[in-house]
Design a protein around this motif. Structure first.
Motif, PDB file in Angstrom:
ATOM      1  N   UNK A   1       0.848  -1.194   0.000  1.00  0.00           N
ATOM      2  CA  UNK A   1       0.000   0.000   0.000  1.00  0.00           C
ATOM      3  C   UNK A   1       0.886   1.247   0.000  1.00  0.00           C
ATOM      4  N   UNK A   2       0.509   2.210  -0.829  1.00  0.00           N
ATOM      5  CA  UNK A   2       1.256   3.465  -0.903  1.00  0.00           C
ATOM      6  C   UNK A   2       0.866   4.355   0.264  1.00  0.00           C
ATOM      7  N   UNK A   3       1.798   4.581   1.182  1.00  0.00           N
ATOM      8  CA  UNK A   3       1.519   5.401   2.353  1.00  0.00           C
ATOM      9  C   UNK A   3       2.074   6.820   2.219  1.00  0.00           C
ATOM     10  N   UNK A   4       2.545   7.175   1.031  1.00  0.00           N
ATOM     11  CA  UNK A   4       3.105   8.506   0.827  1.00  0.00           C
ATOM     12  C   UNK A   4       2.009   9.555   0.971  1.00  0.00           C
ATOM     13  N   UNK A   5       2.362  10.732   1.486  1.00  0.00           N
ATOM     14  CA  UNK A   5       1.351  11.760   1.708  1.00  0.00           C
ATOM     15  C   UNK A   5       0.759  12.247   0.393  1.00  0.00           C
ATOM     16  N   UNK A   6      -0.528  12.588   0.420  1.00  0.00           N
ATOM     17  CA  UNK A   6      -1.199  13.107  -0.763  1.00  0.00           C
ATOM     18  C   UNK A   6      -1.058  14.621  -0.828  1.00  0.00           C
ATOM     19  N   UNK A   7      -1.042  15.139  -2.042  1.00  0.00           N
ATOM     20  CA  UNK A   7      -1.019  16.581  -2.236  1.00  0.00           C
ATOM     21  C   UNK A   7      -2.436  17.131  -2.092  1.00  0.00           C
ATOM     22  N   UNK A   8      -2.517  18.460  -1.901  1.00  0.00           N
ATOM     23  CA  UNK A   8      -3.800  19.126  -1.733  1.00  0.00           C
ATOM     24  C   UNK A   8      -4.008  20.099  -2.884  1.00  0.00           C
ATOM     25  N   UNK A   9      -5.154  20.011  -3.505  1.00  0.00           N
ATOM     26  CA  UNK A   9      -5.450  20.767  -4.724  1.00  0.00           C
ATOM     27  C   UNK A   9      -5.194  22.262  -4.595  1.00  0.00           C
ATOM     28  N   UNK A  10      -5.671  22.881  -3.526  1.00  0.00           N
ATOM     29  CA  UNK A  10      -5.575  24.337  -3.421  1.00  0.00           C
ATOM     30  C   UNK A  10      -4.207  24.813  -2.934  1.00  0.00           C
ATOM     31  N   UNK A  11      -3.326  23.866  -2.628  1.00  0.00           N
ATOM     32  CA  UNK A  11      -1.997  24.233  -2.128  1.00  0.00           C
ATOM     33  C   UNK A  11      -0.905  23.841  -3.118  1.00  0.00           C
ATOM     34  N   UNK A  12      -0.973  22.636  -3.636  1.00  0.00           N
ATOM     35  CA  UNK A  12       0.092  22.102  -4.486  1.00  0.00           C
ATOM     36  C   UNK A  12      -0.228  22.271  -5.970  1.00  0.00           C
ATOM     37  N   UNK A  13       0.809  22.177  -6.771  1.00  0.00           N
ATOM     38  CA  UNK A  13       0.659  22.315  -8.213  1.00  0.00           C
ATOM     39  C   UNK A  13      -0.226  21.189  -8.751  1.00  0.00           C
ATOM     40  N   UNK A  14      -1.229  21.555  -9.527  1.00  0.00           N
ATOM     41  CA  UNK A  14      -2.222  20.608 -10.036  1.00  0.00           C
ATOM     42  C   UNK A  14      -2.238  20.731 -11.552  1.00  0.00           C
ATOM     43  N   UNK A  15      -1.860  19.676 -12.256  1.00  0.00           N
ATOM     44  CA  UNK A  15      -1.803  19.697 -13.708  1.00  0.00           C
ATOM     45  C   UNK A  15      -3.205  19.485 -14.264  1.00  0.00           C
ATOM     46  N   UNK A  16      -3.898  20.579 -14.545  1.00  0.00           N
ATOM     47  CA  UNK A  16      -5.291  20.481 -14.975  1.00  0.00           C
ATOM     48  C   UNK A  16      -5.425  19.789 -16.325  1.00  0.00           C
ATOM     49  N   UNK A  17      -4.422  19.931 -17.182  1.00  0.00           N
ATOM     50  CA  UNK A  17      -4.515  19.276 -18.492  1.00  0.00           C
ATOM     51  C   UNK A  17      -4.480  17.755 -18.349  1.00  0.00           C
ATOM     52  N   UNK A  18      -3.624  17.249 -17.480  1.00  0.00           N
ATOM     53  CA  UNK A  18      -3.595  15.812 -17.249  1.00  0.00           C
ATOM     54  C   UNK A  18      -4.902  15.334 -16.628  1.00  0.00           C
ATOM     55  N   UNK A  19      -5.461  16.147 -15.743  1.00  0.00           N
ATOM     56  CA  UNK A  19      -6.748  15.794 -15.150  1.00  0.00           C
ATOM     57  C   UNK A  19      -7.822  15.655 -16.232  1.00  0.00           C
ATOM     58  N   UNK A  20      -7.867  16.600 -17.161  1.00  0.00           N
ATOM     59  CA  UNK A  20      -8.855  16.543 -18.233  1.00  0.00           C
ATOM     60  C   UNK A  20      -8.639  15.313 -19.112  1.00  0.00           C
ATOM     61  N   UNK A  21      -7.399  15.023 -19.434  1.00  0.00           N
ATOM     62  CA  UNK A  21      -7.102  13.880 -20.305  1.00  0.00           C
ATOM     63  C   UNK A  21      -7.474  12.563 -19.630  1.00  0.00           C
ATOM     64  N   UNK A  22      -7.189  12.444 -18.340  1.00  0.00           N
ATOM     65  CA  UNK A  22      -7.426  11.191 -17.622  1.00  0.00           C
ATOM     66  C   UNK A  22      -8.900  10.946 -17.310  1.00  0.00           C
ATOM     67  N   UNK A  23      -9.670  12.025 -17.079  1.00  0.00           N
ATOM     68  CA  UNK A  23     -11.004  11.856 -16.516  1.00  0.00           C
ATOM     69  C   UNK A  23     -12.145  12.440 -17.349  1.00  0.00           C
TER      70      UNK A  23
END
Length: 260
Positions: A1-23
């Motif tokens: 299981x990946x226990x690495x911390x998750x990033x937060x949308x309003x704080x960390x860099x969020x690649x919106x283009x990748x989000x659109x392509x993936x979802x």
């Protein structure tokens, strides 16, 4: 299981283009279409049309740079104001608004919306209609009591929230606080429409794992009622796409109005 911390949308860099392509793309390998743009498009059009929800101003808050849900909204509101909590998402959205080369292609969503209206031959006009209605794209900061401070927005006839609270909230207290702040932008008797991802804890954007606040339908309903909303319609769609990019269980659609 990946226990690495998750990033937060309003704080960390969020690649919106990748989000659109993936979802949200029309790529045959993209398995989320039924949940992310087909279900929302159908229920938004039905809600605006049958519920006679219309007016002058609609305020929209969503994750990433999505516009597919505005194909329905632009037919019922004169002015659309989009609020974004992430600079990179604003840049991607403005690329589409300016019709720049390389902007994300939304024809698949426009065609579906036009078919629902019985106007499949007019899908190419949908983008222009959204652009003409979309008057402002503004940065918002949920830490402020007035989330668009120092600007004061006119009260909205309707607020449309799509995949937003689960990305910006760390816990239930933050979710309820943010809902309260957003609700202040709505005029008495106005409408609030929420599309939410239920029971999800993360979403992958490229190699980055982003946090999602995991809440269920009851949490959303109780928070809305506590803020003085009357729920007019509620629909839950079980997840259909099989992928380890995200672990949500279902999609919630709620339409409510603020008691005067």
């Amino acid at each position: 299981m990946d226990l690495s911390p998750s990033k937060l949308y309003r704080v960390d860099d969020f690649d919106s283009r990748q989000h659109l392509e993936h979802y949200l793309s029309d790529n045959p390998s993209m398995v989320f279409a039924e949940d992310t743009w087909i279900f929302p498009t159908e229920h938004l059009l039905k809600t605006f049309t049958e519920g006679h929800i219309t007016g002058d101003i609609l305020i929209e808050l969503s994750v990433s740079s999505t516009i597919h849900h505005l194909y329905a909204a632009c037919e019922f509101f004169n002015h659309i104001i989009m609020l974004k909590a992430n600079d990179r998402c604003m840049m991607e959205l403005k690329r589409w608004m300016d019709e720049r080369t390389g902007a994300f292609e939304w024809d698949h969503a426009a065609k579906h919306h036009a078919e629902l209206e019985g106007k499949s031959d007019q899908f190419q006009e949908k983008g222009g209609k959204v652009r003409s209605s979309l008057r402002h794209v503004m940065k918002c900061d949920l830490k402020n009591d007035n989330i668009v401070d120092p600007i004061t927005l006119p009260p909205a006839d309707c607020i449309l929230i799509t995949w937003f609270f689960e990305f910006i909230s760390k816990n239930q207290d933050e979710f309820e606080n943010y809902l309260r702040k957003v609700s202040k932008l709505l005029k008495p008797g106005g409408y609030l429409i929420v599309l939410a991802i239920l029971d999800g804890t993360y979403i992958m954007i490229g190699k980055d794992k982003f946090h999602m606040f995991s809440y269920d339908e009851d949490v959303v309903k109780k928070a809305l009622i506590a803020e003085g909303f009357v729920i007019d319609d509620r629909q839950v769609k079980k997840r259909t796409g099989v992928s380890d990019l995200t672990d949500y269980k279902s999609i919630l659609f709620i339409a409510a109005h603020k008691e005067k």
